[in-house]
Design a protein around this motif. Structure first.
Motif, PDB file in Angstrom:
ATOM      1  N   GLU A   1     -13.075   3.368   2.722  1.00  0.00           N
ATOM      2  CA  GLU A   1     -13.090   4.498   3.649  1.00  0.00           C
ATOM      3  C   GLU A   1     -13.955   4.161   4.857  1.00  0.00           C
ATOM      4  OE1 GLU A   1     -11.308   7.156   3.245  1.00  0.00           O
ATOM      5  OE2 GLU A   1     -10.614   6.705   1.203  1.00  0.00           O
ATOM      6  N   VAL A   2     -13.587   4.698   6.018  1.00  0.00           N
ATOM      7  CA  VAL A   2     -14.409   4.503   7.207  1.00  0.00           C
ATOM      8  C   VAL A   2     -15.717   5.269   7.043  1.00  0.00           C
ATOM      9  CG1 VAL A   2     -12.394   4.198   8.679  1.00  0.00           C
ATOM     10  CG2 VAL A   2     -13.405   6.472   8.446  1.00  0.00           C
ATOM     11  N   ALA A  13     -25.103  -6.033  -2.189  1.00  0.00           N
ATOM     12  CA  ALA A  13     -24.099  -6.985  -2.664  1.00  0.00           C
ATOM     13  C   ALA A  13     -24.477  -8.425  -2.340  1.00  0.00           C
ATOM     14  CB  ALA A  13     -22.737  -6.661  -2.039  1.00  0.00           C
ATOM     15  N   ALA A  14     -25.720  -8.681  -1.899  1.00  0.00           N
ATOM     16  CA  ALA A  14     -26.113 -10.024  -1.469  1.00  0.00           C
ATOM     17  C   ALA A  14     -25.955 -11.054  -2.580  1.00  0.00           C
ATOM     18  CB  ALA A  14     -27.547 -10.014  -0.949  1.00  0.00           C
ATOM     19  N   GLY A  15     -26.281 -10.690  -3.809  1.00  0.00           N
ATOM     20  CA  GLY A  15     -26.158 -11.632  -4.911  1.00  0.00           C
ATOM     21  C   GLY A  15     -24.713 -11.991  -5.193  1.00  0.00           C
ATOM     22  N   ASP A  16     -23.848 -10.982  -5.277  1.00  0.00           N
ATOM     23  CA  ASP A  16     -22.425 -11.246  -5.488  1.00  0.00           C
ATOM     24  C   ASP A  16     -21.863 -12.079  -4.343  1.00  0.00           C
ATOM     25  OD1 ASP A  16     -22.331  -9.889  -7.872  1.00  0.00           O
ATOM     26  OD2 ASP A  16     -21.673  -7.996  -6.978  1.00  0.00           O
ATOM     27  N   VAL A  61     -21.699  -1.271   9.803  1.00  0.00           N
ATOM     28  CA  VAL A  61     -21.006  -0.081   9.327  1.00  0.00           C
ATOM     29  C   VAL A  61     -19.734   0.224  10.128  1.00  0.00           C
ATOM     30  CG1 VAL A  61     -22.246   1.608  10.741  1.00  0.00           C
ATOM     31  CG2 VAL A  61     -21.453   2.245   8.451  1.00  0.00           C
ATOM     32  N   ALA A  62     -19.562  -0.389  11.308  1.00  0.00           N
ATOM     33  CA  ALA A  62     -18.314  -0.202  12.047  1.00  0.00           C
ATOM     34  C   ALA A  62     -17.176  -1.019  11.454  1.00  0.00           C
ATOM     35  CB  ALA A  62     -18.504  -0.567  13.516  1.00  0.00           C
ATOM     36  N   PRO A 110     -18.466   1.026  -1.243  1.00  0.00           N
ATOM     37  CA  PRO A 110     -19.611   1.930  -1.449  1.00  0.00           C
ATOM     38  C   PRO A 110     -20.951   1.373  -0.960  1.00  0.00           C
ATOM     39  CG  PRO A 110     -18.217   1.918  -3.401  1.00  0.00           C
ATOM     40  CD  PRO A 110     -17.700   0.844  -2.503  1.00  0.00           C
ATOM     41  N   VAL A 111     -21.084   0.050  -0.858  1.00  0.00           N
ATOM     42  CA  VAL A 111     -22.331  -0.545  -0.385  1.00  0.00           C
ATOM     43  C   VAL A 111     -22.439  -0.483   1.129  1.00  0.00           C
ATOM     44  CG1 VAL A 111     -23.670  -2.694  -0.376  1.00  0.00           C
ATOM     45  CG2 VAL A 111     -22.394  -2.042  -2.396  1.00  0.00           C
ATOM     46  N   GLY A 112     -21.298  -0.361   1.831  1.00  0.00           N
ATOM     47  CA  GLY A 112     -21.294  -0.314   3.285  1.00  0.00           C
ATOM     48  C   GLY A 112     -20.725  -1.560   3.933  1.00  0.00           C
ATOM     49  N   ASN A 113     -20.063  -2.426   3.159  1.00  0.00           N
ATOM     50  CA  ASN A 113     -19.451  -3.635   3.698  1.00  0.00           C
ATOM     51  C   ASN A 113     -17.943  -3.451   3.824  1.00  0.00           C
ATOM     52  OD1 ASN A 113     -21.976  -4.971   3.612  1.00  0.00           O
ATOM     53  ND2 ASN A 113     -21.629  -5.564   1.470  1.00  0.00           N
ATOM     54  N   SER A 114     -17.354  -4.075   4.826  1.00  0.00           N
ATOM     55  CA  SER A 114     -15.919  -3.984   5.043  1.00  0.00           C
ATOM     56  C   SER A 114     -15.169  -4.543   3.842  1.00  0.00           C
ATOM     57  CB  SER A 114     -15.521  -4.767   6.300  1.00  0.00           C
ATOM     58  OG  SER A 114     -14.116  -4.904   6.392  1.00  0.00           O
ATOM     59  N   VAL A 115     -14.296  -3.733   3.257  1.00  0.00           N
ATOM     60  CA  VAL A 115     -13.549  -4.145   2.061  1.00  0.00           C
ATOM     61  C   VAL A 115     -12.674  -5.353   2.367  1.00  0.00           C
ATOM     62  CG1 VAL A 115     -11.775  -3.454   0.420  1.00  0.00           C
ATOM     63  CG2 VAL A 115     -13.585  -1.855   1.024  1.00  0.00           C
ATOM     64  N   ARG A 116     -11.884  -5.238   3.418  1.00  0.00           N
ATOM     65  CA  ARG A 116     -10.964  -6.330   3.736  1.00  0.00           C
ATOM     66  C   ARG A 116     -11.721  -7.525   4.312  1.00  0.00           C
ATOM     67  NH1 ARG A 116      -5.942  -3.304   6.687  1.00  0.00           N
ATOM     68  NH2 ARG A 116      -4.735  -5.109   5.998  1.00  0.00           N
TER      69      ARG A 116
END
Length: 427
Positions: A21-22, A242-245, A258-259, A281-287
């Protein structure tokens, strides 16, 4: 023949899953077109490959953080900056109101509280507008062109900046900076509202990956040790929770915004960027995350991928005969780093103490780091002490300082011509 790289980028983008989601907590960002998608790669010589909505501009948001951190380090020095901002992963959300309990510093410059403190370190005696102009000019130097501000996004973010304002007052309460917290938040918010496109981000990432030199303008934006520090912090802190993953699966120093932007900077190789507004959910672009996972797997971009074996550095090691007698000739190739230089030292050890002339050919060596240069020069110095005449063939000037440590230098390739010895073609 056309290069297949743009087609590859198109294929990667087309095969990403369209979910997430945006960002909705900033009204102007909530109106973003969720279907926008673009990617770009910038090479070390400035060549850019791009695909998708490459002309679409969006605000840089948190991707500005590593670059402003670089500006602060460059201007104020490491000691001053590290005294105010740590470099440890926080393990908390990007907008957490937390300080290191021991030092009372923000834990790193990639979370909001640390980024606000970083903004305050740039031109600390200047006015709010002068400080922001220094930041805008610095980010423009990273991008290689003048960057503007999206005033609508700036106004929208300032209308909801209550959390960031509280973070600024928290840092001010522990003497993290001395300026008015409201001025710092306004400047930081304007910093995040700078407009870029995906190609700008790829160039900015490549500038960090290129030891601080912009690949387009060839301008040195920051010193090499500054770029290294920034990439180190991006590696451990750039992707929030998500830095570790990210590091295990992608393995590229990175930063998200976030944009919907993500940058990745692989030292010495490539600057990469993806833009897609839908966030996880962490705030990173999914794609964006999916695209980088493909880049890393398909192109071997993981930072910890094993390099070629160091034994490949020695192309030939043999004896040759000229009109002046017999020579030991060692031809090297590729980059010289510690492990490959150690391999060369072992080869030099095999040369018998026969006082014959030695020619070390670096015509096919692409680069030599400082530790390798010192190892090589010390090895040659010891051979000279054993009674060998040593000649260095270095047409690329891979070794700018050839001092053997006692005020002498190995003879150069031109002297070999008088001895009738021909080496690598072109040397």
């Amino acid at each position: 023949m056309h290069t297949p790289i743009p087609d590859y980028l198109h294929e990667v983008l087309e095969n990403t899953r369209d979910d997430g989601e945006v960002a909705t907590y900033i009204p102007e960002l909530a109106r973003a077109n969720p279907d926008l998608l673009a990617s770009a790669l910038c090479m070390s010589d400035g060549k850019i490959y791009a695909a998708g909505d490459i002309h679409e501009r969006f605000t840089i948001q948190s991707i500005s953080k590593p670059f402003v951190y670089a500006l602060a380090l460059q201007e104020r020095g490491f000691e001053t900056v590290l005294d105010k901002i740590g470099v440890e992963p926080s393990g908390e959300s990007f907008n957490s109101a937390s300080l290191d309990p021991r030092t009372q510093r923000p834990e790193n410059p990639m979370v909001n509280i640390g980024a606000i403190a970083t903004h305050a370190l740039v031109r600390p005696e200047a006015s709010r507008d002068e400080r922001f102009e220094a930041v805008r000019a610095g980010l423009s130097a990273f991008a290689g062109r003048e960057l503007d501000v999206d005033e609508a996004v700036y106004a929208s973010e300032m209308g909801t900046a209550f959390r960031n304002m509280s973070l600024a007052y928290l840092v001010r309460s522990v003497d993290g900076f001395t300026q008015d917290p409201a001025d710092i938040v306004e400047g930081y918010t304007r910093q995040c509202s700078i407009l870029v496109d995906v190609r700008d981000l790829a160039v900015m990432a490549m500038t960090l990956a290129n030891a601080g030199i912009n690949p387009i303008t060839q301008e040195r934006v920051v010193d090499e040790h500054v770029a290294q520090q920034v990439l180190s912090v991006m590696t451990t802190c750039g992707m929030y929770d998500a830095a570790g993953d990210w590091m295990t699966q992608v393995g590229i120093p990175a930063k998200s915004g976030v944009a919907g932007g993500i940058i990745g900077a692989l030292p010495g190789q490539v600057g990469a960027a993806v833009f897609s507004p839908r966030l996880d959910p962490v705030g990173n672009s999914v794609r964006g995350v999916q695209a980088f996972e493909r880049f890393s797997g398909d192109m071997g971009m993981h930072l910890l991928k094993s390099p070629p074996l160091s034994r490949d550095v020695i192309r030939h090691a043999n004896r040759r005969v000229s009109g002046q007698g017999e020579f030991h000739v060692i031809e090297l190739q590729g980059p010289l780093r510690f492990s490959s230089a150690e391999r060369v030292m072992r080869e030099l050890e095999q040369i018998p103490n026969d006082r014959k002339t030695i020619a070390l050919d670096l015509a096919r060596v692409s680069s030599v780091d400082d530790v390798s240069r010192r190892m090589l020069m010390e090895g040659l110095r010891r051979l000279i002490l054993e009674g060998h005449a040593v000649y260095l063939v270095d047409p690329r000037s891979s070794i700018p300082n050839r001092d053997l440590g006692d005020g002498t230098f190995p003879a150069d390739a031109a002297s070999l011509e008088t001895l009738g010895l021909a080496l690598t073609e072109g040397s």
